[in-house]
Design a protein around this motif. Structure first.
Motif, PDB file in Angstrom:
ATOM      1  N   ALA A  30      52.621 -22.210 -60.524  1.00 54.17           N
ATOM      2  CA  ALA A  30      51.692 -23.068 -59.787  1.00 54.17           C
ATOM      3  C   ALA A  30      51.431 -24.373 -60.537  1.00 54.17           C
ATOM      4  O   ALA A  30      51.364 -24.387 -61.760  1.00 54.17           O
ATOM      5  CB  ALA A  30      50.377 -22.334 -59.569  1.00 54.17           C
ATOM      6  N   HIS A  31      51.282 -25.429 -59.771  1.00 54.02           N
ATOM      7  CA  HIS A  31      50.847 -26.700 -60.343  1.00 54.02           C
ATOM      8  C   HIS A  31      49.373 -26.583 -60.724  1.00 54.02           C
ATOM      9  O   HIS A  31      48.640 -25.757 -60.165  1.00 54.02           O
ATOM     10  CB  HIS A  31      51.023 -27.840 -59.340  1.00 54.02           C
ATOM     11  CG  HIS A  31      52.450 -28.221 -59.108  1.00 54.02           C
ATOM     12  ND1 HIS A  31      53.281 -28.683 -60.098  1.00 54.02           N
ATOM     13  CD2 HIS A  31      53.195 -28.216 -57.969  1.00 54.02           C
ATOM     14  CE1 HIS A  31      54.474 -28.950 -59.599  1.00 54.02           C
ATOM     15  NE2 HIS A  31      54.454 -28.658 -58.305  1.00 54.02           N
ATOM     16  N   ASP A  32      48.915 -27.415 -61.642  1.00 52.48           N
ATOM     17  CA  ASP A  32      47.509 -27.442 -62.039  1.00 52.48           C
ATOM     18  C   ASP A  32      46.707 -28.320 -61.087  1.00 52.48           C
ATOM     19  O   ASP A  32      47.242 -29.251 -60.472  1.00 52.48           O
ATOM     20  CB  ASP A  32      47.365 -27.988 -63.466  1.00 52.48           C
ATOM     21  CG  ASP A  32      47.972 -27.046 -64.500  1.00 52.48           C
ATOM     22  OD1 ASP A  32      47.946 -25.824 -64.273  1.00 52.48           O
ATOM     23  OD2 ASP A  32      48.464 -27.554 -65.532  1.00 52.48           O
ATOM     24  N   ASN A  33      45.421 -28.028 -60.982  1.00 52.60           N
ATOM     25  CA  ASN A  33      44.467 -28.862 -60.226  1.00 52.60           C
ATOM     26  C   ASN A  33      44.918 -29.163 -58.800  1.00 52.60           C
ATOM     27  O   ASN A  33      44.831 -30.292 -58.340  1.00 52.60           O
ATOM     28  CB  ASN A  33      44.188 -30.164 -60.979  1.00 52.60           C
ATOM     29  CG  ASN A  33      43.668 -29.901 -62.369  1.00 52.60           C
ATOM     30  OD1 ASN A  33      42.819 -29.044 -62.574  1.00 52.60           O
ATOM     31  ND2 ASN A  33      44.192 -30.622 -63.346  1.00 52.60           N
ATOM     32  N   ILE A  34      45.358 -28.159 -58.108  1.00 54.31           N
ATOM     33  CA  ILE A  34      45.847 -28.332 -56.739  1.00 54.31           C
ATOM     34  C   ILE A  34      44.738 -28.852 -55.832  1.00 54.31           C
ATOM     35  O   ILE A  34      44.930 -29.804 -55.082  1.00 54.31           O
ATOM     36  CB  ILE A  34      46.411 -27.008 -56.178  1.00 54.31           C
ATOM     37  CG1 ILE A  34      47.556 -26.510 -57.057  1.00 54.31           C
ATOM     38  CG2 ILE A  34      46.858 -27.166 -54.731  1.00 54.31           C
ATOM     39  CD1 ILE A  34      47.929 -25.064 -56.838  1.00 54.31           C
ATOM     40  N   VAL A  53      53.338 -25.415 -55.563  1.00 49.31           N
ATOM     41  CA  VAL A  53      54.150 -24.470 -56.329  1.00 49.31           C
ATOM     42  C   VAL A  53      55.244 -25.212 -57.098  1.00 49.31           C
ATOM     43  O   VAL A  53      56.046 -25.934 -56.499  1.00 49.31           O
ATOM     44  CB  VAL A  53      54.785 -23.419 -55.382  1.00 49.31           C
ATOM     45  CG1 VAL A  53      55.639 -22.433 -56.152  1.00 49.31           C
ATOM     46  CG2 VAL A  53      53.702 -22.689 -54.598  1.00 49.31           C
ATOM     47  N   ALA A  54      55.256 -25.009 -58.412  1.00 46.41           N
ATOM     48  CA  ALA A  54      56.256 -25.656 -59.269  1.00 46.41           C
ATOM     49  C   ALA A  54      57.579 -24.905 -59.237  1.00 46.41           C
ATOM     50  O   ALA A  54      58.646 -25.514 -59.253  1.00 46.41           O
ATOM     51  CB  ALA A  54      55.735 -25.741 -60.710  1.00 46.41           C
ATOM     52  N   ASP A  55      57.537 -23.575 -59.208  1.00 43.93           N
ATOM     53  CA  ASP A  55      58.763 -22.772 -59.183  1.00 43.93           C
ATOM     54  C   ASP A  55      58.732 -21.885 -57.937  1.00 43.93           C
ATOM     55  O   ASP A  55      58.275 -20.731 -57.978  1.00 43.93           O
ATOM     56  CB  ASP A  55      58.878 -21.931 -60.460  1.00 43.93           C
ATOM     57  CG  ASP A  55      60.246 -21.291 -60.620  1.00 43.93           C
ATOM     58  OD1 ASP A  55      60.940 -21.070 -59.588  1.00 43.93           O
ATOM     59  OD2 ASP A  55      60.626 -21.004 -61.769  1.00 43.93           O
TER      60      ASP A  55
END
Length: 189
Positions: A30-34, A53-55
């Motif tokens: 997950a990306h931060d501070n969505i 979502v990063a991955d």
């Protein structure tokens, strides 16, 4: 009933119905501070999956693993289900005022992965409530029978839950000041 902390693909049974609920490590997923990075226009917002979502492949793998564990029914007495080849995923942000009344999906499985949660004051706000609609009891608990009782999935960062799509679900109203970033997935067979 709230169940947490089972391992990948570990199947639990509630009302005789298999489901999985566990915590996953969101590092790299997950990306931060969505929530802070996306200004919501309303209490419900969808966003491009890649912005939350990063991955995507790693999260897809977690969903498919748990869905296939349910399909295989790792606990005695279950009925084998169809193999899950992939999932359809949607990133959502839920803010104060969002709720979703009773629903079910036509897919074999429905899942949630909570990416970020600004916690509520009231413990049940924003929870996913899952009901087994059998027994004709209109979701009313029946003494001596497990049907009619709800399973609640409390939003917490990293919580991943998979349930059969035929179960009846609802999202308890999100309270003012609460924010939830979640990926909702349905199975593709």
């Amino acid at each position: 009933m709230t169940i947490t902390n089972t391992g990948p693909g570990v199947v639990s049974r509630h009302w005789g119905t298999a489901s999985t609920i566990r915590q996953i490590d969101l590092t790299g997923i997950a990306h931060d501070n969505i929530v802070d990075r996306h200004t919501a226009v309303s209490s419900f917002t969808t966003l491009p999956l890649g912005e939350a979502v990063a991955d995507i492949d790693m999260l897809r793998h977690a969903f498919v693993t748990d869905m296939n564990a349910l399909a295989e029914r790792g606990i005695e007495g279950g009925t084998a289900g169809r193999h899950v080849a992939d999932v359809q995923m949607e990133a959502q942000i839920w803010l104060g005022g969002y709720e979703k009344p009773m629903f079910a999906v036509p897919n074999d499985y429905l899942a949630w992965c909570f990416l970020e949660v600004v916690p509520p004051v009231e413990a049940d706000a924003g929870t996913a409530a899952v009901f087994d609609p059998r027994a004709g009891s209109a979701m009313t608990a029946m003494p001596g029978l497990p049907w009619g009782r709800q399973l609640t999935i409390t939003p917490a960062a990293g919580s991943l839950a998979v349930v059969p799509g035929w179960l009846t679900c609802s999202i308890v109203p999100v309270e003012k000041g609460e924010a939830i970033a979640v990926v909702v997935a349905t199975s593709i067979t």
